[in-house]
Design a protein around this motif. Structure first.
Motif, mmCIF file in Angstrom:
data_model
loop_
_atom_site.group_PDB
_atom_site.id
_atom_site.type_symbol
_atom_site.label_atom_id
_atom_site.label_comp_id
_atom_site.label_asym_id
_atom_site.label_seq_id
_atom_site.Cartn_x
_atom_site.Cartn_y
_atom_site.Cartn_z
ATOM 1 N N ILE A 37 0.969 1.781 -3.639
ATOM 2 C CA ILE A 37 -0.344 2.201 -4.116
ATOM 3 C C ILE A 37 -0.529 3.695 -3.861
ATOM 4 C CG2 ILE A 37 -2.838 2.004 -3.720
ATOM 5 C CD1 ILE A 37 -1.790 -0.378 -5.221
ATOM 6 N N GLY A 38 -0.152 4.157 -2.678
ATOM 7 C CA GLY A 38 -0.285 5.565 -2.343
ATOM 8 C C GLY A 38 0.668 6.451 -3.108
ATOM 9 N N PHE A 63 0.805 -1.222 0.000
ATOM 10 C CA PHE A 63 0.000 0.000 0.000
ATOM 11 C C PHE A 63 0.839 1.274 0.000
ATOM 12 C CE2 PHE A 63 -3.396 -2.917 0.744
ATOM 13 C CZ PHE A 63 -4.492 -2.290 0.169
ATOM 14 N N GLU A 86 -0.802 3.594 2.738
ATOM 15 C CA GLU A 86 -1.096 4.332 1.507
ATOM 16 C C GLU A 86 -0.832 5.820 1.700
ATOM 17 O OE1 GLU A 86 -4.814 5.368 -1.512
ATOM 18 O OE2 GLU A 86 -5.077 3.826 0.034
#
Length: 356
Positions: A78-79, A75, A227
């Motif tokens: 993803i962030g 994540f 994230e």
């Protein structure tokens, strides 16, 4: 505490970063995340092909990890890329399927997209306020109620729904075809749905599901903290580069000592957020998981909002425009605080825990 990342996680992070840089550049994301289905099916298949979804499953179940640090590794990237892919609902669904001893092969391969329907209009975060009812007639279960802001529900193949029986909270599997699913795009990109249940047929997965639901929610909250870290790191880098290159009165505005102090304060806050997230990741399999996650979500929510506001302030008006990436990162950082419980909600959780 060991802050070192394992070689396997470092390799996953590097591979995922390269993939997302190609699959979700800022100019593509600005269009993709705001038009149905609010993500890219091809990118989703690519993520599954890289083994990203397998990182949420323990090795004993055929996956590649399943630990808090595996969630954090995925994540953060993803962030950093601001990817709108519905990875968060996949993580939460994985935790619930593992608790139900269900089949996770379809999830790991990316062939089955799942969404987790827990929150309701009058119960956005607290399980004790869930009002959706489950009724049993002979060997058949039906659900009645409404689920609100179901992330990924607009494009899900299956819905995992929390509902109340006479014995407490249970978890059910529902086909979207049998429910009223109203999909829409979120203000910060990505898709969600309202789910209307009216005597909707359902399959019971877990009878006493409160522990499993809390586990899924806490893993989702850890994912959101990670994230936010990835997004904050990227925003900080964009802002620092802007301060070094933006000229005013014949010199970079970064020469201004007041702006230097503000950047140092931001870096300090981000590192504090990183430390508390690492602590939470290290305790996901321990008894104080809920307290650690609440601490992390409370602090990260506050810092994420601060970073968004400061980045816009130091960029000036340009950071408010659709064309500038900071505007999109700022929206996502502010909205992360409101997902799965905001700072006030988690502060209340901590206070209740201390009183107990």
């Amino acid at each position: 505490m060991d802050f070192e990342t394992s070689d396997d996680r470092r390799m996953l992070a590097d591979t995922l970063a390269r993939f997302l840089a190609e699959a979700c550049p800022p100019e593509k994301r600005a269009t993709l995340a705001y038009a149905a289905p609010f993500h890219d099916h091809e990118a989703w298949s690519g993520l599954a092909g890289l083994g990203v979804l397998m990182a949420f499953i323990p090795e004993a179940e055929g996956g590649l990890g399943g630990r808090g640090f595996d969630v954090m590794t995925v994540f953060e990237q993803i962030g950093r890329a601001l990817s709108p892919e519905p990875v968060l609902p996949a993580l939460m669904a994985a935790r619930l399927l593992l608790a139900a001893r269900g089949d996770v092969d379809g999830l790991m391969s990316g062939e089955v997209r799942l969404a987790v329907a827990i929150g309701e209009p009058d119960a956005p975060w607290d399980l004790s306020d869930i009002a959706t009812r489950a009724e049993r007639n002979a060997d058949r279960w039906t659900l009645t109620g409404r689920k609100s802001v179901v992330y990924g529900g607009n494009d899900a193949d299956r819905l995992l729904v929390a509902a109340r029986t006479g014995e407490g909270l249970s978890l059910f599997d529902v086909s979207p075809e049998n429910a009223g699913v109203i999909g829409y795009g979120m203000i910060d990109g990505g898709g969600a749905a309202e789910v209307i249940l009216d005597a909707t047929p359902a399959t019971l997965l877990i009878e006493n599901a409160e522990d499993a639901l809390n586990d899924a929610l806490d893993h989702g909250r850890l994912a959101l903290c990670a994230e936010a870290l990835g997004a904050m790191d990227h925003v900080q880098a964009l802002t620092l580069d802007y301060l070094k290159t933006r000229q005013q009165f014949g010199r970079p505005i970064g020469k201004n000592q007041a702006l230097q102090h503000r950047m140092v304060d931001l870096m300090t806050e981000i590192e504090q957020a990183r430390s508390i997230t690492i602590l939470a990741a290290s305790r996901m399999a321990e008894g104080d998981r809920a307290r650690s996650v609440a601490m992390a979500k409370h602090l990260v929510g506050r810092v994420a909002t601060l970073v968004a506001e400061e980045a816009i302030q130091m960029h000036g008006g340009i950071a408010m425009t659709w064309e500038h990436p900071v505007s999109h990162y700022a929206k996502r950082l502010v909205m992360i605080d409101h997902q799965l419980g905001d700072t006030d909600f988690h502060l209340s959780r901590l206070m209740e825990d201390l009183r107990a």
